[in-house]
Design an enzyme around this catalytic site. Structure first.
Site, PDB file in Angstrom:
ATOM      1  N   PRO A   1      -2.485  -9.859  -8.544  1.00 53.06           N
ATOM      2  CA  PRO A   1      -3.607 -10.204  -9.429  1.00 53.06           C
ATOM      3  C   PRO A   1      -4.698 -10.886  -8.622  1.00 53.06           C
ATOM      4  O   PRO A   1      -4.424 -11.823  -7.868  1.00 53.06           O
ATOM      5  CB  PRO A   1      -2.970 -11.174 -10.438  1.00 53.06           C
ATOM      6  CG  PRO A   1      -1.772 -11.733  -9.740  1.00 53.06           C
ATOM      7  CD  PRO A   1      -1.289 -10.673  -8.805  1.00 53.06           C
ATOM      8  N   MET A   2      -5.935 -10.418  -8.765  1.00 57.27           N
ATOM      9  CA  MET A   2      -7.054 -10.981  -8.011  1.00 57.27           C
ATOM     10  C   MET A   2      -8.254 -11.159  -8.937  1.00 57.27           C
ATOM     11  O   MET A   2      -8.756 -10.188  -9.507  1.00 57.27           O
ATOM     12  CB  MET A   2      -7.414 -10.074  -6.828  1.00 57.27           C
ATOM     13  CG  MET A   2      -6.331 -10.016  -5.753  1.00 57.27           C
ATOM     14  SD  MET A   2      -6.690  -8.839  -4.418  1.00 57.27           S
ATOM     15  CE  MET A   2      -6.189  -7.288  -5.197  1.00 57.27           C
TER      16      MET A   2
ATOM     17  N   CYS B   1      -3.009 -20.442  -8.206  1.00 56.26           N
ATOM     18  CA  CYS B   1      -4.460 -20.470  -7.983  1.00 56.26           C
ATOM     19  C   CYS B   1      -4.926 -21.897  -7.728  1.00 56.26           C
ATOM     20  O   CYS B   1      -4.645 -22.794  -8.526  1.00 56.26           O
ATOM     21  CB  CYS B   1      -5.179 -19.884  -9.193  1.00 56.26           C
ATOM     22  SG  CYS B   1      -6.978 -19.852  -8.998  1.00 56.26           S
TER      23      CYS B   1
ATOM     24  N   LYS C   1       4.294 -16.606 -10.609  1.00 57.68           N
ATOM     25  CA  LYS C   1       3.768 -16.443  -9.254  1.00 57.68           C
ATOM     26  C   LYS C   1       3.315 -17.813  -8.760  1.00 57.68           C
ATOM     27  O   LYS C   1       2.497 -18.463  -9.409  1.00 57.68           O
ATOM     28  CB  LYS C   1       2.606 -15.443  -9.213  1.00 57.68           C
ATOM     29  CG  LYS C   1       2.130 -15.122  -7.792  1.00 57.68           C
ATOM     30  CD  LYS C   1       1.141 -13.968  -7.798  1.00 57.68           C
ATOM     31  CE  LYS C   1       0.788 -13.558  -6.374  1.00 57.68           C
ATOM     32  NZ  LYS C   1      -0.039 -14.547  -5.671  1.00 57.68           N
TER      33      LYS C   1
ATOM     34  N   ASN D   1       4.463 -12.519  -1.101  1.00 56.56           N
ATOM     35  CA  ASN D   1       3.036 -12.215  -1.087  1.00 56.56           C
ATOM     36  C   ASN D   1       2.373 -13.106  -0.043  1.00 56.56           C
ATOM     37  O   ASN D   1       2.891 -14.145   0.313  1.00 56.56           O
ATOM     38  CB  ASN D   1       2.465 -12.486  -2.497  1.00 56.56           C
ATOM     39  CG  ASN D   1       0.951 -12.432  -2.579  1.00 56.56           C
ATOM     40  OD1 ASN D   1       0.312 -13.374  -3.043  1.00 56.56           O
ATOM     41  ND2 ASN D   1       0.371 -11.344  -2.121  1.00 56.56           N
ATOM     42  N   GLY D   2       1.228 -12.644   0.469  1.00 54.35           N
ATOM     43  CA  GLY D   2       0.452 -13.477   1.378  1.00 54.35           C
ATOM     44  C   GLY D   2       0.328 -12.899   2.768  1.00 54.35           C
ATOM     45  O   GLY D   2       1.311 -12.825   3.499  1.00 54.35           O
ATOM     46  N   GLY D   3      -0.868 -12.453   3.121  1.00 56.41           N
ATOM     47  CA  GLY D   3      -1.162 -12.042   4.488  1.00 56.41           C
ATOM     48  C   GLY D   3      -0.540 -10.737   4.939  1.00 56.41           C
ATOM     49  O   GLY D   3      -0.615 -10.395   6.127  1.00 56.41           O
TER      50      GLY D   3
ATOM     51  N   GLY E   1      -2.446  -7.792  -1.690  1.00 59.78           N
ATOM     52  CA  GLY E   1      -3.662  -8.061  -2.436  1.00 59.78           C
ATOM     53  C   GLY E   1      -4.906  -7.550  -1.761  1.00 59.78           C
ATOM     54  O   GLY E   1      -5.285  -6.391  -1.893  1.00 59.78           O
TER      55      GLY E   1
END
Length: 334
Positions: free
Chosen positions: A16-17, A99, A138, A210-212, A232
């Site tokens: 989700p972005m 977030c 998340k 998630n991440g990078g 993402g």
């Protein structure tokens, strides 16, 4: 890595972005992958309850499977928003505990909830009681000066005890003061091993990472240690990499439609959106990265970025930009 959970089929997801993963973005992404789980932008629970539901939450069945990500900390409001989301057809309700923006902090939700796992647990429990679809979370590995071993363990125990079906972990801390949301996506160091250790503790629970992560190949490496992988920004800026997912992760040998067919589909989709009162730019902005690294990509970006924003722009802009890409490919091959 097997997991004894009905959620285990969700091996790959597009994150989700905010401002990016709207219904038009998801429609594009779905052309490249049939099986990936797609997420909405984060929707604040109050907006889901009191806002224009079709505008804020509406989506087409062709986008499925789609998960709704909610923001908030009030268990009753989140439960109501979850009920609305389930009624609209979402296959999962996800709670944002990652977030770090000032706006989210002022509302006491997002990453700051890492400090109050008991509030997250109350929200998960309320949503689980409200809906039959999976309820997931998340999060980050911690915030500010938290010890990530303690913080992530506490959050995971709280949400799984409350019945959460999955935990997706962005493998970075979030710094609530001193870093912007953009800096929080890049500056705090990645710690994939911390997420791997969490999975070792929760063998029978779904843990996603998630991440990078920049490529599908990198994602496959993570799947040796966790149950799911989520990309993402890398996917957003290069949507065509999603064409690898169904074969590489789900074992489907058919793959997506041809790029000719996808461009044609998106043109017809844009025409319908414009006929309903929308603008071409609502769709074209998500397509700018389509030919990342290919011959003609610069001209493609130029045409979409300028002409799609003009009053009265139609899908002919997309077709003209695609013709430029095709011509560049011919010239390169000559």
């Amino acid at each position: 890595m097997p997991v004894s959970s009905a959620y285990g089929a969700n091996r790959f997801a597009v994150a989700p972005m905010i401002d990016w993963t709207d219904r038009h973005c998801r429609t594009l992404h779905r052309q490249f992958t049939r099986y990936s789980l797609l997420y909405t932008e984060m929707i604040v629970a109050d907006a889901a309850i009191h806002g224009d539901r079709e505008r804020i939450l509406g989506f087409a069945n062709e986008e499925q499977p789609v998960a709704l990500q909610l923001g908030g900390s009030d268990a009753a409001k989140l439960a109501e928003a979850a009920r609305i989301g389930e009624a609209m057809g979402y296959v999962e309700i996800n709670l944002n505990v990652g977030c770090p923006s000032d706006r989210v902090q002022s509302g006491t939700f997002g990453a700051c909830l890492m400090k109050t796992p008991e509030i997250v647990a109350q929200a998960v429990l309320a949503m689980k009681r409200a809906v039959d679809v999976p309820v997931t979370v998340k999060c980050r590995i911690g915030v500010d000066d938290q010890d990530t071993e303690i913080a992530l363990n506490n959050l995971a125990k709280a949400v799984f005890d409350a019945g959460a079906d999955a935990l997706w972990v962005h493998a970075r801390k979030a710094w609530l003061k001193g870093l912007s949301p953009k800096e929080n996506r890049d500056i705090p160091p990645l710690d994939y091993d911390r997420v791997y250790r969490l999975k070792q503790q929760y063998v029978n629970q779904f843990i996603g990472i998630n991440g990078g992560i920049q490529t599908i190949s990198e994602g496959l490496q993570h799947l040796n240690h966790v149950d799911g992988v989520m990309l993402g920004r890398a996917v957003y800026h290069n949507p065509m990499m999603l064409a690898e997912v169904d074969t590489a992760i789900y074992g489907n040998e058919n793959g997506p439609a041809s790029i000719d067919a996808i461009i044609d589909y998106m043109c017809h989709y844009a025409d319908r959106h414009i006929a309903a009162g929308g603008r071409l730019s609502h769709i074209a902005r998500h397509m700018v990265g389509l030919f990342h690294g290919a011959a003609g990509a610069r001209r493609w970006r130029q045409i979409l970025s300028t002409e799609a924003n003009q009053t009265g722009a139609t899908s002919n802009v997309i077709r003209r930009a695609y013709a430029a890409v095709q011509n560049a490919a011919i010239e390169k091959a000559a």
